[in-house]
Write a protein that holds these residues in place. Sequence first.
Motif, mmCIF file in Angstrom:
data_model
loop_
_atom_site.group_PDB
_atom_site.id
_atom_site.type_symbol
_atom_site.label_atom_id
_atom_site.label_comp_id
_atom_site.label_asym_id
_atom_site.label_seq_id
_atom_site.Cartn_x
_atom_site.Cartn_y
_atom_site.Cartn_z
ATOM 1 N N TYR A 100 124.744 110.672 34.706
ATOM 2 C CA TYR A 100 125.612 111.165 33.452
ATOM 3 C C TYR A 100 126.838 110.509 33.460
ATOM 4 N N HIS A 102 126.550 106.876 32.097
ATOM 5 C CA HIS A 102 125.879 107.036 30.661
ATOM 6 C C HIS A 102 126.428 108.149 29.990
ATOM 7 N N GLY A 104 128.264 108.569 27.106
ATOM 8 C CA GLY A 104 128.205 108.766 25.549
ATOM 9 C C GLY A 104 126.851 108.988 25.227
ATOM 10 N N GLY A 105 125.870 108.326 25.837
ATOM 11 C CA GLY A 105 124.502 108.737 25.615
ATOM 12 C C GLY A 105 124.099 110.214 25.913
ATOM 13 N N CYS A 106 124.403 110.634 27.064
ATOM 14 C CA CYS A 106 124.163 111.789 27.681
ATOM 15 C C CYS A 106 124.919 112.985 26.778
ATOM 16 N N TRP A 142 125.462 112.756 23.725
ATOM 17 C CA TRP A 142 124.589 112.739 22.472
ATOM 18 C C TRP A 142 123.203 113.677 22.770
ATOM 19 N N LEU A 143 122.691 113.410 23.792
ATOM 20 C CA LEU A 143 121.636 114.214 24.313
ATOM 21 C C LEU A 143 121.968 115.682 24.670
#
Length: 267
Positions: free
Chosen positions: A230, A233, A235-237, A239-240
């Motif tokens: 986490y 990553h 930013g992507g997490c 969003w998830l």
Amino acid sequence: MSEAQLLDTQRAFDSVAADYDGPRGNNELIQRMRLTLWNTVRSELPAGSRLLDLGCGTGIDAVEFASQGYRVVASDWSPRMVERTHARAEAAGMQARVEAMHVGVHQLDRLEGGFDGIYSNFGPLNCAPELGDVATQCARLLRPGGKLVFSVIGRMCPWELGYYTVKRRIRRAFVRTARGATAVGMNRHTIWTYYYSPREFYRAFAQHFALDGYRALSLFMPPPYLVEYYRRHRGGCEWLGRLDDRIGAWPWLRDMGDHFLIVMYRR
């Protein structure tokens, strides 16, 4: 579950009580799930309500609710965790609103009733030797119409299946499919754990409680033990995580996730 297994679980949590507020027990992903339970309890039960915390750990939840005007009896099977809860409540000036007790989830017959709500966070009920007995005692302890808000370790976690399969740890990938008490290691000790789907869990409570609803926790967001992923990553997490918030209560999806949050009320 035998007395020896209950004591194994107690020793495991005693062994980590001193540092459980750190990465082991309260990293960013854990705190995100914690906030969901906090918001749910606040939406279901007004400030001033009398709450019972099952498996209070170091008292983070109990002191938070006390600071919001609730009165909390915080219980745990680990005496070291109860000591931490005492200390946290005293440091926060909340000792008048938080009563910490060394009582396991299998010992609820030792408590007096009159609670407006009962909550449990991060799976203490997965360690209950007889879930039906917990349900019966919760019905006794709650006032009519009282609410249960439980965060429970789920049976199907897609992240876990994928992560450990990629690492070729197939047995670990499918550990949650086990029936009966399952040995889970922590700090060179053993926690004896039962895994449940939401439907399996609710069946134990259905005689006394009506289902209000349930949702997945950390379905798209990685589970807490992948906090380093986490952080790499973020930013992507995040969003998830927003995806979790939006559709984690949808049918079918809500049956998966690292945990599930379930709300019931006494008939």
